[in-house]
Design a protein around this motif. Structure first.
Motif, PDB file in Angstrom:
ATOM      1  N   PRO A   1      62.698 -62.536 -33.367  1.00 53.63           N
ATOM      2  CA  PRO A   1      64.381 -62.752 -33.552  1.00 53.63           C
ATOM      3  C   PRO A   1      64.599 -61.948 -34.251  1.00 53.63           C
ATOM      4  O   PRO A   1      65.778 -61.087 -34.313  1.00 53.63           O
ATOM      5  N   THR A   2      64.465 -62.084 -35.508  1.00 47.46           N
ATOM      6  CA  THR A   2      65.190 -61.304 -36.767  1.00 47.46           C
ATOM      7  C   THR A   2      63.754 -61.639 -37.572  1.00 47.46           C
ATOM      8  O   THR A   2      62.798 -61.940 -37.796  1.00 47.46           O
ATOM      9  N   LEU A   3      64.005 -60.697 -38.546  1.00 45.44           N
ATOM     10  CA  LEU A   3      62.936 -59.542 -39.426  1.00 45.44           C
ATOM     11  C   LEU A   3      63.044 -60.633 -41.344  1.00 45.44           C
ATOM     12  O   LEU A   3      64.018 -60.234 -40.957  1.00 45.44           O
ATOM     13  N   THR A   4      62.007 -60.504 -41.113  1.00 43.19           N
ATOM     14  CA  THR A   4      62.025 -61.116 -43.214  1.00 43.19           C
ATOM     15  C   THR A   4      61.181 -60.591 -43.772  1.00 43.19           C
ATOM     16  O   THR A   4      60.673 -59.224 -42.983  1.00 43.19           O
ATOM     17  N   ASP A   5      61.260 -60.043 -44.997  1.00 42.83           N
ATOM     18  CA  ASP A   5      60.572 -60.236 -45.497  1.00 42.83           C
ATOM     19  C   ASP A   5      58.940 -60.086 -45.539  1.00 42.83           C
ATOM     20  O   ASP A   5      58.091 -59.310 -46.598  1.00 42.83           O
ATOM     21  N   ASP A   6      58.341 -60.734 -45.270  1.00 39.84           N
ATOM     22  CA  ASP A   6      57.522 -61.672 -44.568  1.00 39.84           C
ATOM     23  C   ASP A   6      57.039 -61.141 -43.682  1.00 39.84           C
ATOM     24  O   ASP A   6      55.798 -61.572 -43.142  1.00 39.84           O
ATOM     25  N   THR A   7      57.389 -60.583 -42.364  1.00 39.36           N
ATOM     26  CA  THR A   7      57.531 -60.075 -41.583  1.00 39.36           C
ATOM     27  C   THR A   7      56.354 -59.363 -41.419  1.00 39.36           C
ATOM     28  O   THR A   7      54.925 -59.283 -40.690  1.00 39.36           O
ATOM     29  N   PRO A   8      55.563 -58.072 -42.356  1.00 44.86           N
ATOM     30  CA  PRO A   8      54.860 -57.008 -42.096  1.00 44.86           C
ATOM     31  C   PRO A   8      53.938 -57.700 -42.292  1.00 44.86           C
ATOM     32  O   PRO A   8      52.555 -57.925 -41.958  1.00 44.86           O
ATOM     33  N   ASN A   9      53.356 -59.005 -43.347  1.00 42.07           N
ATOM     34  CA  ASN A   9      53.017 -59.868 -43.725  1.00 42.07           C
ATOM     35  C   ASN A   9      51.961 -60.654 -42.764  1.00 42.07           C
ATOM     36  O   ASN A   9      50.696 -60.803 -42.634  1.00 42.07           O
TER      37      ASN A   9
ATOM     38  N   LYS B   1      65.280 -52.387 -44.648  1.00 42.59           N
ATOM     39  CA  LYS B   1      64.599 -52.733 -46.141  1.00 42.59           C
ATOM     40  C   LYS B   1      63.412 -53.404 -45.045  1.00 42.59           C
ATOM     41  O   LYS B   1      62.218 -52.451 -44.902  1.00 42.59           O
ATOM     42  N   VAL B   2      63.463 -54.025 -44.449  1.00 44.49           N
ATOM     43  CA  VAL B   2      62.346 -54.258 -43.344  1.00 44.49           C
ATOM     44  C   VAL B   2      61.663 -53.613 -42.424  1.00 44.49           C
ATOM     45  O   VAL B   2      60.517 -53.740 -42.578  1.00 44.49           O
ATOM     46  N   VAL B   3      62.903 -53.288 -41.967  1.00 47.31           N
ATOM     47  CA  VAL B   3      62.073 -52.119 -40.836  1.00 47.31           C
ATOM     48  C   VAL B   3      61.205 -50.592 -41.886  1.00 47.31           C
ATOM     49  O   VAL B   3      60.214 -50.299 -41.082  1.00 47.31           O
ATOM     50  N   ARG B   4      62.413 -50.381 -42.734  1.00 49.70           N
ATOM     51  CA  ARG B   4      61.356 -49.163 -42.757  1.00 49.70           C
ATOM     52  C   ARG B   4      59.756 -49.591 -43.811  1.00 49.70           C
ATOM     53  O   ARG B   4      58.880 -48.419 -44.071  1.00 49.70           O
ATOM     54  N   ARG B   5      59.887 -50.815 -44.336  1.00 47.23           N
ATOM     55  CA  ARG B   5      58.593 -51.237 -44.350  1.00 47.23           C
ATOM     56  C   ARG B   5      57.542 -51.272 -43.605  1.00 47.23           C
ATOM     57  O   ARG B   5      56.436 -51.036 -43.393  1.00 47.23           O
ATOM     58  N   LEU B   6      57.919 -51.917 -42.609  1.00 50.50           N
ATOM     59  CA  LEU B   6      56.909 -52.008 -41.516  1.00 50.50           C
ATOM     60  C   LEU B   6      56.360 -51.014 -40.628  1.00 50.50           C
ATOM     61  O   LEU B   6      55.604 -50.639 -40.350  1.00 50.50           O
TER      62      LEU B   6
END
Length: 321
Positions: free
Chosen positions: A149-157, A181-186
Protein backbone atom coordinates in the motif's frame (compact mmCIF):
# COMPACT_ATOMS: atom_id res chain seq x y z
CA UNK A 1 -27.61 2.49 -53.35
CA UNK A 2 -30.87 4.09 -52.25
CA UNK A 3 -31.36 7.80 -51.79
CA UNK A 4 -31.59 7.31 -48.00
CA UNK A 5 -28.29 5.41 -47.93
CA UNK A 6 -26.60 8.13 -49.98
CA UNK A 7 -28.00 10.81 -47.67
CA UNK A 8 -26.78 8.93 -44.58
CA UNK A 9 -23.26 8.63 -45.99
CA UNK A 10 -23.06 12.34 -46.78
CA UNK A 11 -24.85 13.75 -43.74
CA UNK A 12 -24.05 11.14 -41.10
CA UNK A 13 -26.00 8.57 -39.14
CA UNK A 14 -28.41 9.51 -36.34
CA UNK A 15 -28.04 7.97 -32.87
CA UNK A 16 -30.58 5.20 -33.42
CA UNK A 17 -28.98 4.11 -36.67
CA UNK A 18 -25.48 4.31 -35.16
CA UNK A 19 -26.63 2.13 -32.27
CA UNK A 20 -28.07 -0.45 -34.66
CA UNK A 21 -24.95 -0.52 -36.85
CA UNK A 22 -22.46 -0.77 -33.98
CA UNK A 23 -24.42 -2.84 -31.47
CA UNK A 24 -23.94 -0.17 -28.79
CA UNK A 25 -27.25 0.85 -27.12
CA UNK A 26 -28.09 4.54 -27.43
CA UNK A 27 -27.88 5.01 -23.64
CA UNK A 28 -24.43 3.40 -23.53
CA UNK A 29 -23.34 5.50 -26.50
CA UNK A 30 -24.28 8.68 -24.61
CA UNK A 31 -22.33 7.54 -21.53
CA UNK A 32 -19.25 6.65 -23.58
CA UNK A 33 -19.30 10.03 -25.32
CA UNK A 34 -19.85 12.03 -22.16
CA UNK A 35 -17.46 10.13 -19.90
CA UNK A 36 -14.77 8.85 -22.25
CA UNK A 37 -15.06 11.03 -25.39
CA UNK A 38 -14.86 7.91 -27.58
CA UNK A 39 -16.07 9.85 -30.64
CA UNK A 40 -17.00 13.43 -31.42
CA UNK A 41 -20.04 13.39 -33.69
CA UNK A 42 -21.08 16.63 -35.28
CA UNK A 43 -24.43 18.17 -34.36
CA UNK A 44 -27.02 19.12 -36.96
CA UNK A 45 -28.81 22.51 -36.93
CA UNK A 46 -31.71 20.67 -35.25
CA UNK A 47 -29.46 19.45 -32.44
CA UNK A 48 -29.19 15.83 -33.61
CA UNK A 49 -25.92 13.96 -33.31
CA UNK A 50 -24.64 12.75 -36.67
CA UNK A 51 -22.07 9.96 -36.76
CA UNK A 52 -19.65 9.60 -39.66
CA UNK A 53 -18.50 6.32 -41.21
CA UNK A 54 -15.26 6.70 -39.27
CA UNK A 55 -17.24 7.09 -36.03
CA UNK A 56 -19.20 3.92 -36.83
CA UNK A 57 -16.00 1.98 -37.49
CA UNK A 58 -14.41 3.20 -34.26
CA UNK A 59 -17.48 2.43 -32.14
CA UNK A 60 -17.74 -1.05 -33.66
CA UNK A 61 -14.12 -1.79 -32.80
CA UNK A 62 -14.52 -0.52 -29.23
CA UNK A 63 -17.70 -2.59 -28.77
CA UNK A 64 -15.88 -5.72 -29.97
CA UNK A 65 -12.93 -5.12 -27.63
CA UNK A 66 -15.18 -4.42 -24.64
CA UNK A 67 -17.03 -7.65 -25.35
CA UNK A 68 -13.64 -9.39 -25.44
CA UNK A 69 -12.90 -8.20 -21.90
CA UNK A 70 -11.03 -4.90 -22.35
CA UNK A 71 -12.18 -2.19 -19.87
CA UNK A 72 -13.68 0.75 -21.75
CA UNK A 73 -11.52 3.19 -19.79
CA UNK A 74 -8.32 1.54 -21.02
CA UNK A 75 -9.13 1.71 -24.74
CA UNK A 76 -11.43 4.72 -25.15
CA UNK A 77 -8.63 7.15 -26.04
CA UNK A 78 -6.56 4.85 -28.26
CA UNK A 79 -6.24 5.72 -31.98
CA UNK A 80 -8.51 3.75 -34.28
CA UNK A 81 -5.50 2.10 -35.90
CA UNK A 82 -4.42 0.75 -32.50
CA UNK A 83 -7.91 -0.57 -31.86
CA UNK A 84 -7.86 -2.31 -35.21
CA UNK A 85 -4.52 -3.94 -34.41
CA UNK A 86 -5.75 -5.13 -31.03
CA UNK A 87 -8.84 -6.62 -32.60
CA UNK A 88 -7.35 -8.29 -35.66
CA UNK A 89 -3.84 -9.32 -34.65
CA UNK A 90 -3.04 -8.93 -30.95
CA UNK A 91 0.64 -9.36 -30.30
CA UNK A 92 1.57 -12.41 -28.26
CA UNK A 93 4.67 -12.22 -26.05
CA UNK A 94 7.23 -14.84 -26.96
CA UNK A 95 8.70 -15.29 -23.48
CA UNK A 96 6.95 -16.87 -20.52
CA UNK A 97 7.92 -15.77 -17.00
CA UNK A 98 7.62 -17.88 -13.86
CA UNK A 99 6.80 -15.46 -11.07
CA UNK A 100 6.10 -15.23 -7.36
CA UNK A 101 3.48 -12.72 -6.24
CA UNK A 102 3.01 -11.17 -2.80
CA UNK A 103 0.27 -8.78 -1.71
CA UNK A 104 -3.28 -8.65 -0.41
CA UNK A 105 -4.83 -7.94 -3.82
CA UNK A 106 -2.22 -9.08 -6.33
CA UNK A 107 -2.20 -12.58 -4.79
CA UNK A 108 -6.01 -12.81 -4.66
CA UNK A 109 -7.80 -15.53 -6.70
CA UNK A 110 -9.12 -12.95 -9.19
CA UNK A 111 -5.66 -11.70 -10.13
CA UNK A 112 -4.17 -15.20 -10.21
CA UNK A 113 -6.95 -16.22 -12.61
CA UNK A 114 -6.25 -13.17 -14.82
CA UNK A 115 -2.53 -13.99 -14.87
CA UNK A 116 -3.34 -17.41 -16.35
CA UNK A 117 -4.28 -15.60 -19.57
CA UNK A 118 -0.97 -13.72 -19.74
CA UNK A 119 2.65 -14.72 -20.26
CA UNK A 120 3.15 -14.93 -16.49
CA UNK A 121 3.01 -18.29 -14.70
CA UNK A 122 2.48 -18.08 -10.93
CA UNK A 123 4.82 -20.49 -9.16
CA UNK A 124 4.31 -19.25 -5.60
CA UNK A 125 2.16 -16.64 -3.93
CA UNK A 126 1.22 -15.13 -0.59
CA UNK A 127 -1.11 -12.33 0.47
CA UNK A 128 1.41 -11.24 3.15
CA UNK A 129 4.57 -9.67 1.64
CA UNK A 130 6.48 -10.02 4.93
CA UNK A 131 6.29 -13.81 4.53
CA UNK A 132 7.44 -13.89 0.90
CA UNK A 133 11.19 -14.26 1.54
CA UNK A 134 10.53 -17.36 3.61
CA UNK A 135 7.79 -18.89 1.47
CA UNK A 136 9.58 -18.27 -1.84
CA UNK A 137 12.92 -19.67 -0.67
CA UNK A 138 14.65 -21.81 -3.33
CA UNK A 139 11.70 -21.36 -5.74
CA UNK A 140 14.12 -20.37 -8.55
CA UNK A 141 11.66 -18.09 -10.33
CA UNK A 142 12.43 -15.35 -12.82
CA UNK A 143 10.56 -12.45 -11.26
CA UNK A 144 8.75 -11.37 -8.12
CA UNK A 145 5.76 -9.03 -8.01
CA UNK A 146 5.27 -7.31 -4.66
CA UNK A 147 2.23 -5.18 -3.85
CA UNK A 148 2.52 -2.71 -0.97
CA UNK A 149 0.00 0.00 0.00
CA UNK A 150 2.82 2.39 0.90
CA UNK A 151 6.58 2.35 0.47
CA UNK A 152 9.11 3.06 3.23
CA UNK A 153 12.88 3.45 3.44
CA UNK A 154 13.12 -0.28 4.16
CA UNK A 155 11.15 -1.34 1.06
CA UNK A 156 14.24 -1.76 -1.19
CA UNK A 157 15.77 -4.10 1.40
CA UNK A 158 12.51 -6.08 1.73
CA UNK A 159 12.27 -6.58 -2.03
CA UNK A 160 15.97 -7.45 -2.28
CA UNK A 161 15.58 -10.16 0.37
CA UNK A 162 12.65 -11.68 -1.53
CA UNK A 163 14.64 -11.65 -4.78
CA UNK A 164 17.65 -13.28 -3.16
CA UNK A 165 15.54 -15.97 -1.49
CA UNK A 166 14.07 -17.19 -4.79
CA UNK A 167 16.93 -16.20 -7.12
CA UNK A 168 14.67 -13.85 -9.12
CA UNK A 169 16.44 -11.63 -11.64
CA UNK A 170 13.58 -9.13 -11.92
CA UNK A 171 11.21 -7.46 -9.47
CA UNK A 172 8.10 -5.33 -9.78
CA UNK A 173 6.70 -3.25 -6.94
CA UNK A 174 3.09 -2.06 -7.12
CA UNK A 175 2.12 0.71 -4.70
CA UNK A 176 -0.52 3.36 -4.08
CA UNK A 177 1.41 6.07 -2.20
CA UNK A 178 5.13 6.53 -1.67
CA UNK A 179 7.85 9.11 -1.07
CA UNK A 180 9.56 10.03 -4.32
CA UNK A 181 12.99 9.24 -2.88
CA UNK A 182 11.98 5.61 -2.21
CA UNK A 183 10.60 5.21 -5.72
CA UNK A 184 13.84 6.61 -7.16
CA UNK A 185 15.94 4.32 -4.99
CA UNK A 186 13.99 1.25 -6.09
CA UNK A 187 14.46 2.18 -9.74
CA UNK A 188 18.16 2.81 -9.19
CA UNK A 189 18.33 -0.75 -7.85
CA UNK A 190 16.81 -2.02 -11.11
CA UNK A 191 13.36 -2.67 -9.61
CA UNK A 192 10.36 -1.71 -11.76
CA UNK A 193 7.81 0.41 -9.94
CA UNK A 194 4.22 1.28 -10.86
CA UNK A 195 1.04 2.58 -9.27
CA UNK A 196 -1.31 -0.25 -8.32
CA UNK A 197 -4.61 -0.81 -10.08
CA UNK A 198 -7.64 -2.70 -8.81
CA UNK A 199 -8.58 -4.38 -12.08
CA UNK A 200 -7.18 -7.95 -12.23
CA UNK A 201 -6.73 -7.90 -16.01
CA UNK A 202 -5.00 -4.52 -15.89
CA UNK A 203 -2.64 -5.87 -13.21
CA UNK A 204 -1.80 -8.81 -15.47
CA UNK A 205 -1.27 -6.57 -18.51
CA UNK A 206 0.82 -4.05 -16.56
CA UNK A 207 3.14 -6.67 -15.05
CA UNK A 208 3.53 -8.45 -18.38
CA UNK A 209 4.42 -5.17 -20.10
CA UNK A 210 6.94 -4.23 -17.41
CA UNK A 211 8.69 -7.60 -17.57
CA UNK A 212 8.94 -7.39 -21.36
CA UNK A 213 10.22 -3.83 -21.48
CA UNK A 214 12.34 -1.26 -19.71
CA UNK A 215 9.50 1.22 -19.24
CA UNK A 216 9.02 2.82 -15.85
CA UNK A 217 5.68 4.56 -15.12
CA UNK A 218 5.98 7.86 -13.31
CA UNK A 219 4.87 8.03 -9.69
CA UNK A 220 1.82 10.07 -8.74
CA UNK A 221 1.42 11.33 -5.18
CA UNK A 222 -1.43 13.60 -4.20
CA UNK A 223 -4.12 14.48 -1.65
CA UNK A 224 -5.04 17.28 0.71
CA UNK A 225 -8.38 17.60 2.43
CA UNK A 226 -9.47 18.90 5.80
CA UNK A 227 -11.45 17.13 8.53
CA UNK A 228 -11.51 17.18 12.33
CA UNK A 229 -13.61 14.08 13.02
CA UNK A 230 -11.98 10.77 13.82
CA UNK A 231 -13.11 8.39 11.06
CA UNK A 232 -14.33 4.84 11.74
CA UNK A 233 -12.11 1.87 11.00
CA UNK A 234 -12.21 0.50 7.45
CA UNK A 235 -15.39 -1.50 6.86
CA UNK A 236 -14.15 -3.71 4.03
CA UNK A 237 -10.93 -5.70 3.92
CA UNK A 238 -8.94 -6.43 0.78
CA UNK A 239 -10.57 -9.84 0.31
CA UNK A 240 -14.11 -8.41 0.41
CA UNK A 241 -13.21 -5.61 -2.02
CA UNK A 242 -11.68 -8.21 -4.33
CA UNK A 243 -14.93 -10.21 -4.24
CA UNK A 244 -16.93 -7.08 -5.05
CA UNK A 245 -14.63 -6.36 -7.99
CA UNK A 246 -15.22 -9.84 -9.34
CA UNK A 247 -18.98 -9.40 -9.00
CA UNK A 248 -19.06 -6.01 -10.77
CA UNK A 249 -18.82 -7.46 -14.26
CA UNK A 250 -20.84 -4.94 -16.30
CA UNK A 251 -18.53 -4.03 -19.20
CA UNK A 252 -20.49 -0.86 -20.03
CA UNK A 253 -20.26 0.84 -16.63
CA UNK A 254 -17.05 0.91 -14.61
CA UNK A 255 -18.38 3.04 -11.74
CA UNK A 256 -18.21 0.16 -9.20
CA UNK A 257 -14.58 -0.55 -10.10
CA UNK A 258 -13.63 3.14 -9.86
CA UNK A 259 -15.40 3.42 -6.49
CA UNK A 260 -13.49 0.44 -5.10
CA UNK A 261 -10.21 1.83 -6.42
CA UNK A 262 -10.90 5.13 -4.64
CA UNK A 263 -11.51 3.28 -1.37
CA UNK A 264 -8.31 1.28 -1.77
CA UNK A 265 -6.34 4.44 -2.52
CA UNK A 266 -7.77 6.27 0.48
CA UNK A 267 -6.97 3.28 2.72
CA UNK A 268 -3.39 3.45 1.51
CA UNK A 269 -3.19 7.23 1.91
CA UNK A 270 -4.35 6.95 5.53
CA UNK A 271 -1.48 4.58 6.22
CA UNK A 272 0.95 6.69 4.20
CA UNK A 273 0.07 9.85 6.16
CA UNK A 274 0.56 8.02 9.45
CA UNK A 275 3.98 6.75 8.38
CA UNK A 276 5.26 9.91 6.66
CA UNK A 277 8.29 11.58 8.19
CA UNK A 278 7.41 14.52 10.49
CA UNK A 279 9.90 17.36 10.63
CA UNK A 280 8.20 19.36 13.42
CA UNK A 281 5.15 19.32 15.73
CA UNK A 282 3.28 21.45 13.17
CA UNK A 283 4.22 18.98 10.45
CA UNK A 284 2.99 16.07 12.60
CA UNK A 285 -0.33 17.85 13.16
CA UNK A 286 -0.70 18.37 9.42
CA UNK A 287 -0.15 14.67 8.71
CA UNK A 288 -2.66 13.68 11.40
CA UNK A 289 -5.17 15.97 9.73
CA UNK A 290 -4.45 14.43 6.34
CA UNK A 291 -4.91 10.97 7.82
CA UNK A 292 -8.24 11.90 9.43
CA UNK A 293 -9.48 13.56 6.27
CA UNK A 294 -8.60 10.58 4.09
CA UNK A 295 -10.35 8.30 6.57
CA UNK A 296 -13.47 10.45 6.56
CA UNK A 297 -13.58 10.44 2.75
CA UNK A 298 -12.99 6.70 2.74
CA UNK A 299 -15.88 6.17 5.19
CA UNK A 300 -18.27 8.16 2.98
CA UNK A 301 -17.32 6.13 -0.06
CA UNK A 302 -17.71 2.91 1.94
CA UNK A 303 -21.28 3.97 2.70
CA UNK A 304 -21.88 4.35 -1.04
CA UNK A 305 -20.26 0.98 -1.73
CA UNK A 306 -22.41 -0.62 0.96
CA UNK A 307 -25.56 0.63 -0.78
CA UNK A 308 -24.24 -0.43 -4.16
CA UNK A 309 -23.47 -3.95 -2.88
CA UNK A 310 -27.05 -4.30 -1.62
CA UNK A 311 -28.57 -3.06 -4.89
CA UNK A 312 -26.35 -5.30 -7.04
CA UNK A 313 -26.71 -8.34 -4.76
CA UNK A 314 -22.96 -8.89 -4.45
CA UNK A 315 -23.25 -10.25 -0.90
CA UNK A 316 -25.72 -12.88 -2.04
CA UNK A 317 -23.38 -13.88 -4.87
CA UNK A 318 -20.43 -14.16 -2.45
CA UNK A 319 -22.48 -16.25 -0.04
CA UNK A 320 -23.62 -18.55 -2.86
CA UNK A 321 -20.02 -19.02 -4.00
Amino acid sequence: MTQNDSSAKSEGYRSGTAARLTGVPVETLRVWERRYKVVGPRVSPRGQRLYSNEDIQRLTLIKQLVDAGYPIGSIAHLPTASLQSMRSAPEKPTKTYHVGIAGAFVASPNVIEALKHSALRVTCHTMIPAEAATLFKDAHIEAVIVELPTLTDDTPNVVSRIQQACDASQAIVLYRFAPGKVVRRLRQNGIKVARATSDPHEVAALCQTLLHSNSQPSPVISSNLNSNDTPPAPRFNAETLSQFLAASNNPYCECPRHLIELILSLNSFEQYSAECVNRSPQDAALHRDLQRTAGQARSLLENALDRLADVEGWRRESAAA
